[in-house]
Design a protein around this motif. Sequence first.
Motif, mmCIF file in Angstrom:
data_model
loop_
_atom_site.group_PDB
_atom_site.id
_atom_site.type_symbol
_atom_site.label_atom_id
_atom_site.label_comp_id
_atom_site.label_asym_id
_atom_site.label_seq_id
_atom_site.Cartn_x
_atom_site.Cartn_y
_atom_site.Cartn_z
ATOM 1 N N MET A 1 0.819 -1.226 0.000
ATOM 2 C CA MET A 1 0.000 0.000 0.000
ATOM 3 C C MET A 1 0.849 1.271 0.000
ATOM 4 O O MET A 1 0.347 2.352 -0.268
ATOM 5 N N ARG A 2 2.141 1.144 0.300
ATOM 6 C CA ARG A 2 3.043 2.300 0.334
ATOM 7 C C ARG A 2 3.750 2.523 -0.996
ATOM 8 O O ARG A 2 4.635 3.379 -1.095
ATOM 9 N N ALA A 3 3.380 1.797 -2.021
ATOM 10 C CA ALA A 3 4.010 1.974 -3.337
ATOM 11 C C ALA A 3 3.774 3.399 -3.833
ATOM 12 O O ALA A 3 2.772 4.032 -3.483
ATOM 13 N N PRO A 4 4.694 3.915 -4.665
ATOM 14 C CA PRO A 4 4.484 5.249 -5.237
ATOM 15 C C PRO A 4 3.129 5.308 -5.944
ATOM 16 O O PRO A 4 2.754 4.387 -6.659
ATOM 17 N N ASP A 5 2.435 6.393 -5.702
ATOM 18 C CA ASP A 5 1.037 6.454 -6.134
ATOM 19 C C ASP A 5 0.662 7.887 -6.505
ATOM 20 O O ASP A 5 0.068 8.614 -5.710
ATOM 21 N N HIS A 6 1.016 8.299 -7.711
ATOM 22 C CA HIS A 6 0.678 9.626 -8.212
ATOM 23 C C HIS A 6 -0.834 9.799 -8.210
ATOM 24 O O HIS A 6 -1.564 8.978 -8.749
ATOM 25 N N GLY A 7 -1.305 10.847 -7.597
ATOM 26 C CA GLY A 7 -2.739 11.112 -7.565
ATOM 27 C C GLY A 7 -3.462 10.394 -6.435
ATOM 28 O O GLY A 7 -4.676 10.441 -6.348
ATOM 29 N N THR A 8 -2.737 9.710 -5.583
ATOM 30 C CA THR A 8 -3.304 8.906 -4.484
ATOM 31 C C THR A 8 -4.496 8.061 -4.934
ATOM 32 O O THR A 8 -5.511 7.955 -4.260
ATOM 33 N N LEU A 9 -4.336 7.409 -6.064
ATOM 34 C CA LEU A 9 -5.403 6.567 -6.616
ATOM 35 C C LEU A 9 -5.510 5.213 -5.935
ATOM 36 O O LEU A 9 -6.549 4.576 -5.995
ATOM 37 N N GLN A 10 -4.416 4.761 -5.343
ATOM 38 C CA GLN A 10 -4.332 3.395 -4.831
ATOM 39 C C GLN A 10 -4.834 2.421 -5.910
ATOM 40 O O GLN A 10 -5.799 1.680 -5.710
ATOM 41 N N PRO A 11 -4.137 2.421 -7.062
ATOM 42 C CA PRO A 11 -4.602 1.637 -8.211
ATOM 43 C C PRO A 11 -4.211 0.171 -8.159
ATOM 44 O O PRO A 11 -3.582 -0.353 -9.075
ATOM 45 N N TRP A 12 -4.564 -0.478 -7.096
ATOM 46 C CA TRP A 12 -4.218 -1.888 -6.959
ATOM 47 C C TRP A 12 -5.276 -2.601 -6.147
ATOM 48 O O TRP A 12 -5.995 -2.001 -5.347
ATOM 49 N N ARG A 13 -5.370 -3.877 -6.386
ATOM 50 C CA ARG A 13 -6.196 -4.769 -5.576
ATOM 51 C C ARG A 13 -5.351 -6.005 -5.340
ATOM 52 O O ARG A 13 -4.669 -6.489 -6.248
ATOM 53 N N PHE A 14 -5.359 -6.473 -4.108
ATOM 54 C CA PHE A 14 -4.580 -7.652 -3.728
ATOM 55 C C PHE A 14 -5.553 -8.788 -3.420
ATOM 56 O O PHE A 14 -6.432 -8.636 -2.567
ATOM 57 N N ALA B 1 -3.988 -4.232 -11.239
ATOM 58 C CA ALA B 1 -4.001 -2.771 -11.346
ATOM 59 C C ALA B 1 -5.448 -2.364 -11.597
ATOM 60 O O ALA B 1 -6.026 -2.708 -12.622
ATOM 61 N N HIS B 2 -6.015 -1.696 -10.639
ATOM 62 C CA HIS B 2 -7.411 -1.247 -10.686
ATOM 63 C C HIS B 2 -7.401 0.133 -11.349
ATOM 64 O O HIS B 2 -7.264 1.158 -10.686
ATOM 65 N N CYS B 3 -7.481 0.130 -12.666
ATOM 66 C CA CYS B 3 -7.221 1.335 -13.460
ATOM 67 C C CYS B 3 -8.442 2.226 -13.641
ATOM 68 O O CYS B 3 -9.558 1.746 -13.812
ATOM 69 N N ASP B 4 -8.172 3.519 -13.627
ATOM 70 C CA ASP B 4 -9.183 4.530 -13.920
ATOM 71 C C ASP B 4 -8.739 5.232 -15.205
ATOM 72 O O ASP B 4 -7.868 6.103 -15.177
ATOM 73 N N ALA B 5 -9.324 4.832 -16.318
ATOM 74 C CA ALA B 5 -8.924 5.356 -17.624
ATOM 75 C C ALA B 5 -9.281 6.830 -17.801
ATOM 76 O O ALA B 5 -8.736 7.504 -18.676
ATOM 77 N N ASN B 6 -10.158 7.353 -16.978
ATOM 78 C CA ASN B 6 -10.596 8.742 -17.113
ATOM 79 C C ASN B 6 -9.906 9.690 -16.142
ATOM 80 O O ASN B 6 -10.335 10.818 -15.962
ATOM 81 N N HIS B 7 -8.848 9.235 -15.516
ATOM 82 C CA HIS B 7 -8.126 10.057 -14.550
ATOM 83 C C HIS B 7 -6.962 10.748 -15.243
ATOM 84 O O HIS B 7 -6.476 10.279 -16.273
ATOM 85 N N LYS B 8 -6.504 11.868 -14.673
ATOM 86 C CA LYS B 8 -5.366 12.583 -15.265
ATOM 87 C C LYS B 8 -4.076 11.755 -15.204
ATOM 88 O O LYS B 8 -3.168 11.962 -16.010
#
Length: 183
Positions: free
Chosen positions: A34-47, A94-101
């Motif tokens: 959960m501490r991985a680098p995360d631009h935009g604080t998206l937390q783009p992961w699921r475990f 990777a729980h991706c949000d394609a509409n994010h900056k």
Amino acid sequence: MDALELLINRRSASRLAEPAPAGEVLENILRAGMRAPDHGTLQPWRFIIIEGEGRERFAQLLEKAAIAAGMDEKSVEKARTSPFRAPQIIAVVAHCDANHKVPVWEQVVSAGCAVMAMQMAAVAQGFNGIWRSGAWTENEMVREGLGGREQDKVVGFLYLGTPQLKASTTILPPDTSAFVSHF
């Protein structure tokens, strides 16, 4: 274990046995991810933790995916047995949000960083593992079976357990000259 020593001597262990990380040790591994680098604080992961009976269900999913992909009998059997290489697997999606900056590629890389952090946290606590990828990371049936959406990406499977072979604690330092330049 010293953090620098851990990082510069990193090596995967493919022969893993019981016990698997559990309790506070497993929670530390997940927190490290959960501490991985995360631009935009998206937390783009699921475990997704796969252990116990979950390995059998995962084996069935891989077997169905292999059959659907038209693989030969040997490959289907390999798919069916692969979840039993370790007592625990953490699938990382990777729980991706394609509409994010933040671009999707960066979200995927962030989830990949989570895998590395989790493996290092496992090693720091006396366990080890191996990050496996391959065809199953690209397979739609596997992604959906793990709860992933169309825009998501399976980054890999972190197989965890107790190393069966005692590896050397140090390895020869790599020659960085072929990989580094100065601008």
